[in-house]
Design a protein around this motif. Structure first.
Motif, short mmCIF file in Angstrom:
data_model
loop_
_atom_site.label_atom_id
_atom_site.label_comp_id
_atom_site.label_asym_id
_atom_site.label_seq_id
_atom_site.Cartn_x
_atom_site.Cartn_y
_atom_site.Cartn_z
N ARG A 27 8.06 50.72 38.52
CA ARG A 27 9.16 51.66 38.68
C ARG A 27 8.63 53.06 39.06
NH1 ARG A 27 14.11 52.98 35.66
NH2 ARG A 27 13.32 52.33 33.64
N LYS A 28 7.60 53.51 38.29
CA LYS A 28 7.03 54.83 38.57
C LYS A 28 6.58 54.92 40.02
CE LYS A 28 5.45 56.27 34.06
NZ LYS A 28 4.41 55.77 33.16
N ARG A 29 5.99 53.82 40.49
CA ARG A 29 5.47 53.84 41.85
C ARG A 29 6.58 53.93 42.87
NH1 ARG A 29 0.24 53.37 43.43
NH2 ARG A 29 0.23 53.72 45.67
N ILE A 30 7.66 53.19 42.67
CA ILE A 30 8.71 53.27 43.69
C ILE A 30 9.52 54.56 43.58
CG2 ILE A 30 8.94 50.83 44.29
CD1 ILE A 30 10.98 50.38 42.37
N GLU A 31 9.50 55.16 42.39
CA GLU A 31 10.16 56.46 42.28
C GLU A 31 9.45 57.53 43.11
OE1 GLU A 31 12.49 55.92 38.03
OE2 GLU A 31 10.63 57.10 38.07
N LYS A 32 8.18 57.29 43.38
CA LYS A 32 7.43 58.20 44.26
C LYS A 32 7.79 57.98 45.72
CE LYS A 32 3.03 58.76 41.81
NZ LYS A 32 1.74 58.05 41.81
N GLY A 33 8.58 56.95 45.96
CA GLY A 33 9.00 56.68 47.33
C GLY A 33 8.21 55.58 48.01
N ASP A 34 7.31 54.93 47.28
CA ASP A 34 6.52 53.86 47.88
C ASP A 34 7.22 52.51 47.76
OD1 ASP A 34 4.54 55.62 48.58
OD2 ASP A 34 3.36 55.27 46.76
N LYS A 35 6.81 51.58 48.61
CA LYS A 35 7.26 50.20 48.49
C LYS A 35 6.09 49.39 47.96
CE LYS A 35 11.20 50.30 51.22
NZ LYS A 35 12.34 49.41 51.38
N VAL A 36 6.37 48.40 47.12
CA VAL A 36 5.28 47.68 46.47
C VAL A 36 5.39 46.17 46.69
CG1 VAL A 36 3.98 47.44 44.34
CG2 VAL A 36 5.43 49.44 44.65
N VAL A 37 4.28 45.60 47.13
CA VAL A 37 4.15 44.14 47.14
C VAL A 37 3.36 43.80 45.89
CG1 VAL A 37 3.26 42.12 48.36
CG2 VAL A 37 4.04 44.12 49.67
N VAL A 38 4.01 43.17 44.93
CA VAL A 38 3.32 42.86 43.67
C VAL A 38 2.84 41.42 43.71
CG1 VAL A 38 3.56 42.75 41.18
CG2 VAL A 38 4.87 44.42 42.45
N VAL A 39 1.57 41.22 43.34
CA VAL A 39 1.03 39.86 43.23
C VAL A 39 0.72 39.63 41.76
CG1 VAL A 39 -0.88 38.34 43.87
CG2 VAL A 39 0.04 39.94 45.55
N VAL A 40 1.19 38.53 41.20
CA VAL A 40 0.88 38.28 39.79
C VAL A 40 0.20 36.94 39.57
CG1 VAL A 40 2.54 39.75 38.55
CG2 VAL A 40 3.27 37.56 39.45
N SER A 41 -0.56 36.89 38.46
CA SER A 41 -1.17 35.64 37.99
C SER A 41 -0.22 34.97 37.02
CB SER A 41 -2.46 35.93 37.23
OG SER A 41 -3.40 36.57 38.01
N ALA A 42 -0.62 33.80 36.55
CA ALA A 42 0.14 33.09 35.53
C ALA A 42 0.01 33.83 34.20
CB ALA A 42 -0.37 31.67 35.41
N MET A 43 1.01 33.67 33.33
CA MET A 43 1.01 34.37 32.04
C MET A 43 -0.16 33.93 31.15
SD MET A 43 5.07 33.96 31.26
CE MET A 43 5.17 34.93 29.75
N GLY A 44 -0.93 34.89 30.67
CA GLY A 44 -1.98 34.62 29.69
C GLY A 44 -2.84 33.43 30.03
N LYS A 45 -2.90 32.47 29.10
CA LYS A 45 -3.77 31.31 29.28
C LYS A 45 -3.04 30.11 29.90
CE LYS A 45 -7.59 32.79 26.95
NZ LYS A 45 -7.90 33.83 27.93
#
Ligand code: ASP
Ligand code: MG
Length: 400
Positions: A27-45
């Motif tokens: 959220r903080k990042r897009i409030e700066k006006g940027d667009k974000v491509v987020v890549v995530v891993s699987a949760m924990g283990k």
């Protein structure tokens, strides 16, 4: 407006609370006006658990089916993160590799990315400030799901950044790259910058933070990487092609220890052309990675010493007996490999002198030595390596 890739590792999305922290960061990042491509891993283990489930059923599950299973882990986290962002009134949309055409080779469980369809990513970014991509997965040209090998979401993130020609930020539970392991030398300093080459050489320090294949891709396509903590605002470390001009090149950037190095010596080998290549080819056939190598010749014969990771003793003996039925093979023991790395070494003579001076003062005799343009490694007894590391960290001012 800039577009940036942000990758969050498994521990950063391990539960709902942490997913909320990640969402806040986005959220903080897009409030700066940027667009974000987020890549995530699987949760924990999750990935470990899925692997165990398959192994409980079969000792040899089909790799295609393993990929079908393992890709589900990332599908859960992209959906939950997207739901969390939507709940915060941030328009977000999640995508699997299939939906973005992340094409890989057919090598199930260790596939390599061949291409990514950036048009789809860019057109979705016109509609959403954040899109969320499942890391670690891809599809073959035939449409089968694949995975990129353990820790592969870093690679997904860097590959997307490379394709879009933008920066990649990697967030995890480690806040950056340190000059050495703070568990051994508590005064270890966090680096603001490190080069790709140094990062690749400091494999054991770097491995906790970044998958080495991701660094290779970043180097190849010159993608600036920023590694920082998911949970704090602390400054992280930039991994780049070249250090910024204003920064004086440190002669030694970091020092690491790799444990469990087995030293092997082959005695009285004939000095014939094919001998060495036959030995190493055979070891390669048996999937044995040889690391340090040294030879000593005398009167038409030679001794050859090399190191491998400890847990392969029987396989190695087997492989060697295959090519050298009569040669005396000696397993010399298990050592630690200590390495100092620094791009500044190229331009400052005297590093080796200083380094071996420390060894001499500490009465430590290395049993093997190898060097590259930016690295010196010594094989030393395991009971002295930590003491040596501290001394080196002090001498080359790696603390503070
Ligand atoms: N979830 C995968 C793994 O645990 C990929 C990753 O974490 O990068 O290996
Ligand atoms: Mg992981």
């Amino acid at each position: 407006m800039a577009i940036v890739v942000q990758k969050y590792g498994g521990s950063s999305v391990a539960n709902e609370e942490r997913i909320k922290i990640v969402a806040e960061k986005i959220r903080k990042r897009i409030e700066k006006g940027d667009k974000v491509v987020v890549v995530v891993s699987a949760m924990g283990k999750t990935t470990d658990k899925l692997i165990n489930m398959a192994k409980n059923i079969s000792s040899k599950p089909h790799p295609r089916e393993m990929d079908m299973l393992l890709t589900t882990g990332e599908q859960i986290s992209i959906a939950l993160l997207s739901i969390t962002l939507n709940e915060m009134d941030i328009p977000a949309k999640s995508f699997t590799a299939y939906q973005l055409n992340i094409i890989t080779t057919k090598d199930h469980t260790k596939a390599r990315i061949k291409d990514i369809d950036s048009t789809k990513i860019l057109s979705e970014l016109k509609k959403y400030p954040v899109i969320i991509v499942a890391g670690f997965q891809g599809i073959t040209e035939e449409g089968d799901l694949t995975t990129l090998g353990r820790g592969g979401s870093d690679t997904s993130a860097v590959a997307i950044a490379a394709k879009l020609g933008i920066n990649c930020e990697i967030f995890s539970d480690v806040s950056g790259i340190y000059t050495c392991d703070p568990k051994i030398f508590p005064d270890a300093r966090k680096l603001s910058y490190i080069t790709y080459d140094e990062m690749l050489e400091l494999s054991s320090l770097g491995a906790k933070v970044l998958h080495s294949r991701a660094v290779e891709i970043a180097k190849k396509y010159d993608v600036p990487l920023y590694c920082a903590s998911s949970f704090t605002e602390e400054e992280g470390t930039w991994v780049v092609n070249r250090l910024p001009e204003w920064l004086e090149e440190p002669v030694v950037t970091g020092v690491t220890i790799e444990e469990n190095q087995m030293k092997i010596t082959l005695y009285e080998l004939p000095e014939e052309n094919q001998v060495i290549s036959n030995i190493f080819k055979k070891l390669a056939d048996f999937n044995i990675n040889v690391d340090m190598i040294s030879m000593f010749s005398y009167g038409g014969k030679f001794h050859l010493s090399f190191t491998v990771l400890e847990d392969h003793k029987e396989i190695i003996e087997n492989a060697l007996r295959n090519v050298l039925p009569k040669t005396k093979i000696s397993f010399d023991g298990i050592y630690d490999k200590l390495s100092i790395v620094g791009v500044g070494m190229k331009s400052s003579p005297g590093v080796a002198g200083k380094f071996f001076g420390i060894l001499a003062e500490s009465s430590i005799k290395p049993v093997l030595v190898t060097t590259s343009e930016i690295k010196i490694s010594v094989l030393v007894p395991s009971d002295v390596s930590k003491k040596l590391l501290k001394k080196i960290a002090e001498t080359f001012e790696l603390g503070g």
